[in-house]
Design an enzyme around this catalytic site. Structure first.
Site, PDB file in Angstrom:
ATOM      1  N   LYS A  81       0.858  -1.189   0.000  1.00  0.00           N
ATOM      2  CA  LYS A  81       0.000   0.000   0.000  1.00  0.00           C
ATOM      3  C   LYS A  81       0.888   1.230   0.000  1.00  0.00           C
ATOM      4  O   LYS A  81       1.826   1.320   0.786  1.00  0.00           O
ATOM      5  CB  LYS A  81      -0.840  -0.022   1.299  1.00  0.00           C
ATOM      6  N   LYS A 105       5.183   1.881   8.508  1.00  0.00           N
ATOM      7  CA  LYS A 105       4.020   2.686   8.911  1.00  0.00           C
ATOM      8  C   LYS A 105       2.765   1.810   8.990  1.00  0.00           C
ATOM      9  O   LYS A 105       1.988   1.902   9.939  1.00  0.00           O
ATOM     10  CB  LYS A 105       3.810   3.832   7.903  1.00  0.00           C
ATOM     11  N   LYS A 117       5.111   2.066  -2.958  1.00  0.00           N
ATOM     12  CA  LYS A 117       5.152   3.486  -3.340  1.00  0.00           C
ATOM     13  C   LYS A 117       5.377   3.575  -4.838  1.00  0.00           C
ATOM     14  O   LYS A 117       5.903   2.642  -5.455  1.00  0.00           O
ATOM     15  CB  LYS A 117       6.309   4.193  -2.625  1.00  0.00           C
ATOM     16  N   THR A 201      -4.923  12.598   7.793  1.00  0.00           N
ATOM     17  CA  THR A 201      -3.511  12.576   8.189  1.00  0.00           C
ATOM     18  C   THR A 201      -3.290  13.541   9.349  1.00  0.00           C
ATOM     19  O   THR A 201      -2.675  13.194  10.365  1.00  0.00           O
ATOM     20  CB  THR A 201      -2.625  12.939   6.983  1.00  0.00           C
ATOM     21  N   ASN A 232      -2.615  20.646   2.807  1.00  0.00           N
ATOM     22  CA  ASN A 232      -3.652  19.812   3.414  1.00  0.00           C
ATOM     23  C   ASN A 232      -3.316  19.478   4.868  1.00  0.00           C
ATOM     24  O   ASN A 232      -4.104  19.730   5.784  1.00  0.00           O
ATOM     25  CB  ASN A 232      -3.809  18.533   2.564  1.00  0.00           C
ATOM     26  N   SER A 363      -7.292   5.319   4.677  1.00  0.00           N
ATOM     27  CA  SER A 363      -7.272   4.651   3.364  1.00  0.00           C
ATOM     28  C   SER A 363      -7.668   3.185   3.522  1.00  0.00           C
ATOM     29  O   SER A 363      -8.374   2.619   2.682  1.00  0.00           O
ATOM     30  CB  SER A 363      -5.880   4.724   2.740  1.00  0.00           C
TER      31      SER A 363
HETATM   32  P1  NAD Z   1       0.291  19.744   0.105  1.00  0.00           P
HETATM   33  O1  NAD Z   1       0.839  19.763  -1.267  1.00  0.00           O
HETATM   34  O2  NAD Z   1      -1.160  19.903   0.325  1.00  0.00           O
HETATM   35  O3  NAD Z   1       1.001  20.897   0.996  1.00  0.00           O
HETATM   36  C1  NAD Z   1       2.375  21.063   1.038  1.00  0.00           C
HETATM   37  C2  NAD Z   1       2.638  22.428   1.632  1.00  0.00           C
HETATM   38  O4  NAD Z   1       4.043  22.604   1.798  1.00  0.00           O
HETATM   39  C3  NAD Z   1       2.156  23.600   0.758  1.00  0.00           C
HETATM   40  O5  NAD Z   1       1.578  24.575   1.608  1.00  0.00           O
HETATM   41  C4  NAD Z   1       3.456  24.137   0.154  1.00  0.00           C
HETATM   42  O6  NAD Z   1       3.358  25.520  -0.153  1.00  0.00           O
HETATM   43  C5  NAD Z   1       4.385  23.901   1.318  1.00  0.00           C
HETATM   44  N1  NAD Z   1       5.790  23.923   0.930  1.00  0.00           N
HETATM   45  C6  NAD Z   1       6.380  23.452  -0.183  1.00  0.00           C
HETATM   46  N2  NAD Z   1       7.689  23.723  -0.152  1.00  0.00           N
HETATM   47  C7  NAD Z   1       7.918  24.364   1.028  1.00  0.00           C
HETATM   48  C8  NAD Z   1       9.063  24.892   1.652  1.00  0.00           C
HETATM   49  N3  NAD Z   1      10.272  24.843   1.075  1.00  0.00           N
HETATM   50  N4  NAD Z   1       8.908  25.443   2.865  1.00  0.00           N
HETATM   51  C9  NAD Z   1       7.707  25.539   3.458  1.00  0.00           C
HETATM   52  N5  NAD Z   1       6.597  25.061   2.923  1.00  0.00           N
HETATM   53  C10 NAD Z   1       6.702  24.482   1.718  1.00  0.00           C
HETATM   54  O7  NAD Z   1       0.859  18.408   0.762  1.00  0.00           O
HETATM   55  P2  NAD Z   1       0.303  17.621   2.033  1.00  0.00           P
HETATM   56  O8  NAD Z   1      -0.635  16.566   1.580  1.00  0.00           O
HETATM   57  O9  NAD Z   1      -0.115  18.610   3.064  1.00  0.00           O
HETATM   58  O10 NAD Z   1       1.622  16.845   2.500  1.00  0.00           O
HETATM   59  C11 NAD Z   1       2.581  17.492   3.323  1.00  0.00           C
HETATM   60  C12 NAD Z   1       3.565  16.455   3.827  1.00  0.00           C
HETATM   61  O11 NAD Z   1       2.848  15.447   4.541  1.00  0.00           O
HETATM   62  C13 NAD Z   1       4.357  15.708   2.748  1.00  0.00           C
HETATM   63  O12 NAD Z   1       5.648  15.439   3.253  1.00  0.00           O
HETATM   64  C14 NAD Z   1       3.605  14.415   2.586  1.00  0.00           C
HETATM   65  O13 NAD Z   1       4.445  13.363   2.108  1.00  0.00           O
HETATM   66  C15 NAD Z   1       3.182  14.172   4.017  1.00  0.00           C
HETATM   67  N6  NAD Z   1       2.040  13.263   4.112  1.00  0.00           N
HETATM   68  C16 NAD Z   1       0.830  13.614   3.580  1.00  0.00           C
HETATM   69  C17 NAD Z   1      -0.233  12.731   3.683  1.00  0.00           C
HETATM   70  C18 NAD Z   1      -1.598  13.098   3.163  1.00  0.00           C
HETATM   71  O14 NAD Z   1      -2.521  12.319   3.385  1.00  0.00           O
HETATM   72  N7  NAD Z   1      -1.771  14.235   2.523  1.00  0.00           N
HETATM   73  C19 NAD Z   1      -0.061  11.498   4.310  1.00  0.00           C
HETATM   74  C20 NAD Z   1       1.176  11.175   4.853  1.00  0.00           C
HETATM   75  C21 NAD Z   1       2.230  12.083   4.748  1.00  0.00           C
END
Ligand code: NAD
Length: 435
Positions: A81, A105, A117, A201, A232, A363
């Protein structure tokens, strides 16, 4: 080259890159726990990684090739997954390392899944919407035989949002000749998604933090929080903590950030981001000033939440980190070397494989609902998520105390024990020697 030199060269190559580092930590954990060598042998390399070149027609009539991968790291606990990432830095090493982390995880959250992945090396901002649709469908065309509800289940990741997932799910159903919603999770509701996935998350991290509040001696009425990334995950974390009385003093996104000692209102900041494209310029409760991402990480606050990118805290800045508690919502925001230093200094780091496991936990609930054809209401989804996060956070905290481990090592030990049980249940060397 003599055979032994050849294998030395192969071993050295294996230890390069992020996966090599992850493998070294795993090897140390297996030794410390006296885990059967068969388990390390199973986990040291991905089970299979498929590479494909995706060829799509661009809007101007030209043809372009994109590198793409899908990795099934380990499937001992169930089908693999993991998300699919569209990003210019995607590489085989990154995909395999993320799949390795997913293996742990899923075990930490006690889900019946292994880790997988996928990714495409692409800057989505340089594509038109139609080009993005072609690329999303081409990814499924290339990997359709590799995935499936009982084999490898895909999900969103960076730059693969709801519509990308809808195109992928649609393409998979077309290729398989039947509605196949459970092969891909994170779908929009109208495509068979689940309620409660959007903030899952962030909510999972929030439940874990609240569970550990008293042992970490956090007082929500006085605690200050800085959040890197206002997408998000970062936004929903801010919203949930703010509603409980935590003071969100700083947030940043890719264009910069803001700090206000009197606190920020996450809803107002998001409204400003919608209107202007960035959090900068939003007003808080006091005198709000602009800060950089580097400054945010080094703020003197109670809780730091990295929720953007990998490797934000490294040997270059770890000595300037002041927040005693770090809730890792992004994957891998702290380099292994900086992590060791911070742990030695007594920082409490709630590691990514626990903190952000809420997404894959919900999920799993989506997959269950798709398979049963019976859809849950939001309170049932949230209750299940809460129960999972609280149980696992509690278990990891207990291991951290019993074995005198950092929270990260305790989380890996917790996951490793479960994976080891599933490997050992199939018989180890000792069993076969006796037969
Ligand atoms: P997203 O794309 O919705 O948001 C990412 C945010 O990071 C945006 O606000 C962007 O402007 C900001 N960003 C990008 N570069 C940056 C920088 N240099 N400095 C500061 N901010 C910066 O992504 P998301 O879904 O919120 O995911 C964020 C993190 O959480 C990622 O590492 C992702 O792998 C991890 N994650 C997300 C989920 C999920 O369900 N969405 C699950 C597990 C892990």
């Amino acid at each position: 080259m003599a055979p032994d030199q050849n294998s030395d060269a192969n071993a050295a190559r294996e230890d390069e890159g992020m996966l090599g580092k992850a493998r070294s930590s795993l090897s140390a954990a297996c030794d410390r726990l006296n885990i059967h060598p068969d388990v390390f042998e199973e986990l040291k390399l991905p089970r299979e990684t498929l590479y494909a070149t995706l060829l799509i027609r661009m809007d101007d009539g030209s043809r372009r090739a994109f590198k793409a991968w899908r990795c099934r790291y380990n499937d001992r606990r169930g089908p693999t997954k993991g998300g699919v990432r569209f990003h210019a830095n995607v590489s085989r090493d990154e995909v395999e390392t993320l799949a390795f982390w997913m293996t742990f995880k899923c075990a930490v959250a006690n889900l019946p899944f292994g880790g997988g992945k996928g990714g495409v090396c692409v800057d989505t901002k340089a594509l038109s919407t139609v080009e993005l649709e072609r690329l999303s469908r081409a990814y499924i065309e290339a990997f359709a035989p590799f995935i499936g509800q009982d084999r490898d289940i895909m999900a969103p990741d960076m730059y693969t949002n709801g519509i990308v997932i809808a195109w992928m799910s649609d393409e998979y159903s077309s290729i398989s000749g039947q509605a196949s919603p459970s092969a891909i999770t994170g779908k929009p509701l109208a495509f068979g998604g689940t309620v409660g996935r959007v903030d899952a998350t962030a909510r999972g991290g929030y439940y874990a933090l609240r569970q550990l509040e008293s042992v970490l001696e956090i007082d929500p009425n006085t605690a200050t929080v800085a959040i890197q990334g206002f997408g998000n995950v970062g936004y929903h974390c801010a919203k949930l903590l703010h509603a409980d009385g935590y003071r969100i003093v700083a947030v940043t996104d890719s264009s910069g950030g803001i700090y206000d000692a009197e606190g920020l209102d996450p809803l107002a900041v998001m409204q400003h981001k919608h209107e202007t494209g960035s959090v900068t310029g939003a007003a808080g409760h006091g005198s709000t000033r602009e800060i950089t991402n580097a400054e945010l990480l080094e703020l003197d606050c109670d809780i730091l939440i990295p929720a953007a990118l990998e490797r934000q805290i490294t040997m270059d800045n770890w000595e300037r980190i002041k927040a005693p508690i770090i809730l890792e919502m992004a994957n891998g925001p702290i380099s292994p070397e900086a992590d060791t230093k911070l742990a030695e200094k007594g920082f409490k780091i709630i590691p990514d494989i626990l903190a952000n496991a809420g997404g894959v936990t919900v999920s799993h609930l989506e997959w269950v609902q798709n398979r049963s054809g019976f859809y849950w209401d939001e309170s049932r989804v949230r209750d299940q998520l809460k129960s999972t996060m609280e149980t696992e956070a509690q278990a990891i905290w207990a291991l951290h105390n019993e074995m005198n481990l950092s929270l990260r090592d305790a989380a890996y030990v917790h996951g490793l024990r479960r994976i080891a049980q599933s490997v050992e249940a199939r018989g180890t060397q000792a069993y076969f020697e006796d037969t």
